[in-house]
Design a protein around this motif. Structure first.
Motif, PDB file in Angstrom:
ATOM      1  N   ARG A  64       0.846  -1.215   0.000  1.00 39.86           N
ATOM      2  CA  ARG A  64       0.000   0.000   0.000  1.00 39.86           C
ATOM      3  C   ARG A  64       0.874   1.254   0.000  1.00 39.86           C
ATOM      4  NH1 ARG A  64      -3.501  -3.574   0.108  1.00 39.86           N
ATOM      5  NH2 ARG A  64      -2.825  -3.508  -2.046  1.00 39.86           N
ATOM      6  N   ILE A  65       1.955   1.228   0.746  1.00 37.41           N
ATOM      7  CA  ILE A  65       2.839   2.393   0.805  1.00 37.41           C
ATOM      8  C   ILE A  65       3.606   2.552  -0.511  1.00 37.41           C
ATOM      9  CG2 ILE A  65       4.907   3.337   1.937  1.00 37.41           C
ATOM     10  CD1 ILE A  65       3.869   1.969   4.533  1.00 37.41           C
ATOM     11  N   LEU A  66       4.138   1.461  -1.001  1.00 39.46           N
ATOM     12  CA  LEU A  66       4.957   1.542  -2.220  1.00 39.46           C
ATOM     13  C   LEU A  66       4.130   1.961  -3.430  1.00 39.46           C
ATOM     14  CD1 LEU A  66       7.239  -1.611  -1.807  1.00 39.46           C
ATOM     15  CD2 LEU A  66       7.866   0.790  -1.478  1.00 39.46           C
ATOM     16  N   GLU A  67       2.835   1.669  -3.400  1.00 38.90           N
ATOM     17  CA  GLU A  67       1.981   2.049  -4.528  1.00 38.90           C
ATOM     18  C   GLU A  67       1.919   3.563  -4.714  1.00 38.90           C
ATOM     19  OE1 GLU A  67      -1.268  -1.589  -4.869  1.00 38.90           O
ATOM     20  OE2 GLU A  67      -1.587   0.002  -3.415  1.00 38.90           O
ATOM     21  N   LYS A  68       2.332   4.307  -3.716  1.00 38.36           N
ATOM     22  CA  LYS A  68       2.301   5.773  -3.818  1.00 38.36           C
ATOM     23  C   LYS A  68       3.681   6.362  -4.095  1.00 38.36           C
ATOM     24  CE  LYS A  68      -1.649   6.840  -0.835  1.00 38.36           C
ATOM     25  NZ  LYS A  68      -2.196   5.592  -0.344  1.00 38.36           N
ATOM     26  N   VAL A  69       4.667   5.525  -4.300  1.00 41.49           N
ATOM     27  CA  VAL A  69       6.023   6.060  -4.519  1.00 41.49           C
ATOM     28  C   VAL A  69       6.269   6.195  -6.023  1.00 41.49           C
ATOM     29  CG1 VAL A  69       8.481   5.645  -4.163  1.00 41.49           C
ATOM     30  CG2 VAL A  69       6.845   5.020  -2.378  1.00 41.49           C
ATOM     31  N   PHE A  70       6.541   7.425  -6.466  1.00 41.26           N
ATOM     32  CA  PHE A  70       6.750   7.655  -7.895  1.00 41.26           C
ATOM     33  C   PHE A  70       8.083   7.076  -8.355  1.00 41.26           C
ATOM     34  CE2 PHE A  70       3.924  11.428  -7.050  1.00 41.26           C
ATOM     35  CZ  PHE A  70       2.818  10.808  -7.596  1.00 41.26           C
ATOM     36  N   GLY A  71       8.084   6.616  -9.624  1.00 41.31           N
ATOM     37  CA  GLY A  71       9.290   6.019 -10.183  1.00 41.31           C
ATOM     38  C   GLY A  71       9.226   4.502 -10.173  1.00 41.31           C
ATOM     39  N   ILE A  72       8.156   3.965  -9.603  1.00 39.83           N
ATOM     40  CA  ILE A  72       8.011   2.509  -9.552  1.00 39.83           C
ATOM     41  C   ILE A  72       7.037   2.062 -10.640  1.00 39.83           C
ATOM     42  CG2 ILE A  72       7.130   0.557  -8.197  1.00 39.83           C
ATOM     43  CD1 ILE A  72       8.138   1.916  -5.691  1.00 39.83           C
ATOM     44  N   HIS A  73       7.484   1.115 -11.454  1.00 39.29           N
ATOM     45  CA  HIS A  73       6.630   0.606 -12.523  1.00 39.29           C
ATOM     46  C   HIS A  73       5.705  -0.481 -11.985  1.00 39.29           C
ATOM     47  CE1 HIS A  73       5.300  -0.554 -16.436  1.00 39.29           C
ATOM     48  NE2 HIS A  73       5.773  -1.773 -16.290  1.00 39.29           N
ATOM     49  N   ASN A  74       6.286  -1.442 -11.297  1.00 40.27           N
ATOM     50  CA  ASN A  74       5.443  -2.424 -10.626  1.00 40.27           C
ATOM     51  C   ASN A  74       6.181  -3.077  -9.463  1.00 40.27           C
ATOM     52  OD1 ASN A  74       7.001  -4.556 -11.625  1.00 40.27           O
ATOM     53  ND2 ASN A  74       5.702  -4.806 -13.414  1.00 40.27           N
ATOM     54  N   ILE A  75       5.412  -3.801  -8.673  1.00 39.68           N
ATOM     55  CA  ILE A  75       5.947  -4.440  -7.481  1.00 39.68           C
ATOM     56  C   ILE A  75       5.493  -5.899  -7.536  1.00 39.68           C
ATOM     57  CG2 ILE A  75       5.935  -4.407  -4.949  1.00 39.68           C
ATOM     58  CD1 ILE A  75       4.501  -1.480  -5.527  1.00 39.68           C
ATOM     59  N   SER A  76       6.407  -6.811  -7.349  1.00 39.23           N
ATOM     60  CA  SER A  76       6.013  -8.225  -7.338  1.00 39.23           C
ATOM     61  C   SER A  76       6.391  -8.847  -6.015  1.00 39.23           C
ATOM     62  CB  SER A  76       6.749  -9.017  -8.416  1.00 39.23           C
ATOM     63  OG  SER A  76       6.556  -8.452  -9.666  1.00 39.23           O
ATOM     64  N   SER A  77       5.572  -9.800  -5.592  1.00 40.99           N
ATOM     65  CA  SER A  77       5.978 -10.567  -4.427  1.00 40.99           C
ATOM     66  C   SER A  77       6.683 -11.820  -4.930  1.00 40.99           C
ATOM     67  CB  SER A  77       4.782 -10.904  -3.560  1.00 40.99           C
ATOM     68  OG  SER A  77       3.724 -11.337  -4.357  1.00 40.99           O
ATOM     69  N   ALA A  78       7.679 -12.245  -4.199  1.00 40.10           N
ATOM     70  CA  ALA A  78       8.536 -13.304  -4.729  1.00 40.10           C
ATOM     71  C   ALA A  78       9.046 -14.229  -3.630  1.00 40.10           C
ATOM     72  CB  ALA A  78       9.727 -12.673  -5.460  1.00 40.10           C
ATOM     73  N   VAL A  79       9.438 -15.410  -4.062  1.00 43.01           N
ATOM     74  CA  VAL A  79      10.256 -16.274  -3.200  1.00 43.01           C
ATOM     75  C   VAL A  79      11.541 -16.570  -3.972  1.00 43.01           C
ATOM     76  CG1 VAL A  79       8.249 -17.363  -2.100  1.00 43.01           C
ATOM     77  CG2 VAL A  79       9.282 -18.427  -4.099  1.00 43.01           C
ATOM     78  N   LYS A  80      12.553 -16.967  -3.245  1.00 37.33           N
ATOM     79  CA  LYS A  80      13.811 -17.341  -3.900  1.00 37.33           C
ATOM     80  C   LYS A  80      14.098 -18.804  -3.637  1.00 37.33           C
ATOM     81  CE  LYS A  80      16.470 -13.086  -3.552  1.00 37.33           C
ATOM     82  NZ  LYS A  80      17.754 -12.581  -3.047  1.00 37.33           N
ATOM     83  N   VAL A  81      14.554 -19.469  -4.678  1.00 36.05           N
ATOM     84  CA  VAL A  81      14.974 -20.862  -4.497  1.00 36.05           C
ATOM     85  C   VAL A  81      16.312 -21.049  -5.211  1.00 36.05           C
ATOM     86  CG1 VAL A  81      12.606 -21.739  -4.319  1.00 36.05           C
ATOM     87  CG2 VAL A  81      13.718 -21.606  -6.557  1.00 36.05           C
ATOM     88  N   GLY A  82      16.826 -22.250  -5.141  1.00 38.30           N
ATOM     89  CA  GLY A  82      18.124 -22.531  -5.762  1.00 38.30           C
ATOM     90  C   GLY A  82      17.999 -22.686  -7.272  1.00 38.30           C
TER      91      GLY A  82
END
Ligand code: ATP
Ligand code: MG
Length: 399
Positions: A64-82
């Motif tokens: 919700r906060i990042l959605e208001k920050v200019f300069g951001i194209h998109n935000i993804s949620s992620a996990v990392k694996v090997g």
């Protein structure tokens, strides 16, 4: 939530060539500033993205906060694996199972590291089949899937992205120089400020008030608007200019039909001085061509004459409906329609001149001691800083 990371992508900044580094560094600063109340986060800037390790912090609130920050194209949620097929399969399946609302999915796999032995298309096939087999709820839909599972095999690890949220676009605030925004309590000027912040400008605001003709509630409107704009524009200094003496002098000395023009010329002169003090490179207003009598080209022409600074009017070609729609989106609309009058409306004649002539305006100004009025107004201006931790102010009751 099963996600460990949020990944921020830049969009437009990415094409800015040499400037890219500066823009991305500023974006990182702005992101850190906005998220400073989440001490658990680890924020790391890469060449192509900014990665936020959540460490158990509330993902939805952060998005919700990042959605208001200019300069951001998109935000993804992620996990990392090997970087092996077993862990990638496992990771993909974990997200597929956790996203219980989704009925359809697709895999979009890509190997950035070309040494990785399985090509993107093969990964798509393998992982698609794997999910179909192990998660009965889901069917493949390559055109309009509820869930797109993006797989990115990098040099050191594999990222798997689940949700994607659109960002606010634009450019990071602070990369575009500083603008002094003439901010009334109305609907238009907050939108003008928002649009300029979206292009990377830092904003300071100037507001003219005429106590006791204007009330504390009118001032409160402006304060509340600034607090809304701050979500987008970062810290904002608000300069409050006492304008009563000037308004009274105009009322006494200037023919009725020229009062608005002269008043606005004085506003611009005062704003120019404040801009010089604060290193602002331009003045901005919420004017829109033809919206009201004083917003004709003749009027803008007569008013602009008194300043050498560029005057930015981001709403000049917009319709009121579109402006109001943005005001609602940024949550300033309901504040703006509170019924307290500002200094412009109070001394306004019934029939202001719609096509003022700058020569006439100059002539009527001879009846006024312009320099004295401007200097006194600038001298008596109070500045309030609406900043993160540092909320210094002269009238704490209004905050
Ligand atoms: P707004 O909705 O922004 O109040 P408006 O349609 O009421 O605009 P005007 O009253 O003609 O239009 O004002 C034009 C612009 O002049 C405003 O958009 C704003 O930038 C500036 N302005 C008007 N009044 C003030 C004020 N009291 N203090 C600072 N700026 C003002
Ligand atoms: Mg107004």
């Amino acid at each position: 939530m099963i996600y460990d990371y949020l990944v921020i992508r830049f969009g437009e900044i990415a094409i800015k060539g040499k400037n890219k580094k500066r823009f991305v560094e500023k974006l990182e600063d702005n992101v850190r500033e906005k998220l400073r109340d989440f001490p658990g986060l680890q924020i790391k800037r890469h060449y192509d993205d900014i990665e936020i390790r959540l460490n158990g912090e509330d993902q939805d609130r952060i998005v919700r906060i990042l959605e208001k920050v200019f300069g951001i194209h998109n935000i993804s949620s992620a996990v990392k694996v090997g970087k092996n097929l077993e862990s990638i399969r496992e990771g993909v399946l974990e997200i597929a199972r956790a996203e219980t609302e989704a009925k359809t999915f697709k895999i979009a796999a890509r190997r950035k590291d070309k040494r990785f032995p399985i090509r993107g298309s093969e990964l798509n096939q393998d992982l698609g089949a794997w999910v179909l087999k192990h998660c009965e709820r889901l069917d493949v839909d390559v055109h309009h899937p509820d869930l797109t599972l993006r797989v990115e095999v990098g040099d050191h690890e594999t990222r798997i992205y689940g949700r994607e949220y659109p960002g606010a676009g634009g450019l990071p605030v602070g990369t575009g120089g500083k603008i002094l925004l003439m901010l009334s309590g109305g609907i238009d000027s907050p939108v003008a400020g928002y649009l300029l912040a979206r292009r990377g400008a830092s904003i300071e605001a100037v507001h003219f008030e005429s106590p006791p003709y204007t009330s504390d509630r009118a001032k409160q409107k402006v304060v509340d608007i600034v607090k809304k704009l701050r979500f987008y524009a970062g810290d904002i200094k608000l300069h409050l200019v006492p304008f009563t003496q000037t308004q009274l002098a105009i009322r006494e000395n200037v023919p009725e039909d020229y009062r608005v023009t002269i008043m606005r010329r004085l506003m611009f002169r005062i704003s120019e001085k404040i801009a010089a003090r604060t290193d602002a490179l331009a003045i901005a207003t919420g004017e829109s061509l033809g919206q009201v009598a004083s917003q004709t080209l003749e009027s803008m022409n007569a008013i602009n004459q008194v300043t050498d600074l560029p005057v930015l009017r981001p709403l000049v070609a917009m319709d009121k409906l579109d402006i109001s729609r943005i005001a609602k989106e940024i949550d300033t609309y309901d504040i703006s329609i509170r019924p307290y009058e500002d200094c412009c409306t109070i001394f306004l004649p019934k029939a202001p001149r719609t096509r003022p002539d700058r020569k006439h305006a100059e002539r009527f100004e001879h009846f006024l001691d312009i320099d004295a009025l401007v200097d006194e107004a600038v001298r008596a201006t109070e500045t309030v800083i609406f900043g993160g931790r540092e909320e210094r102010n002269a009238f704490s009751d209004l905050l």
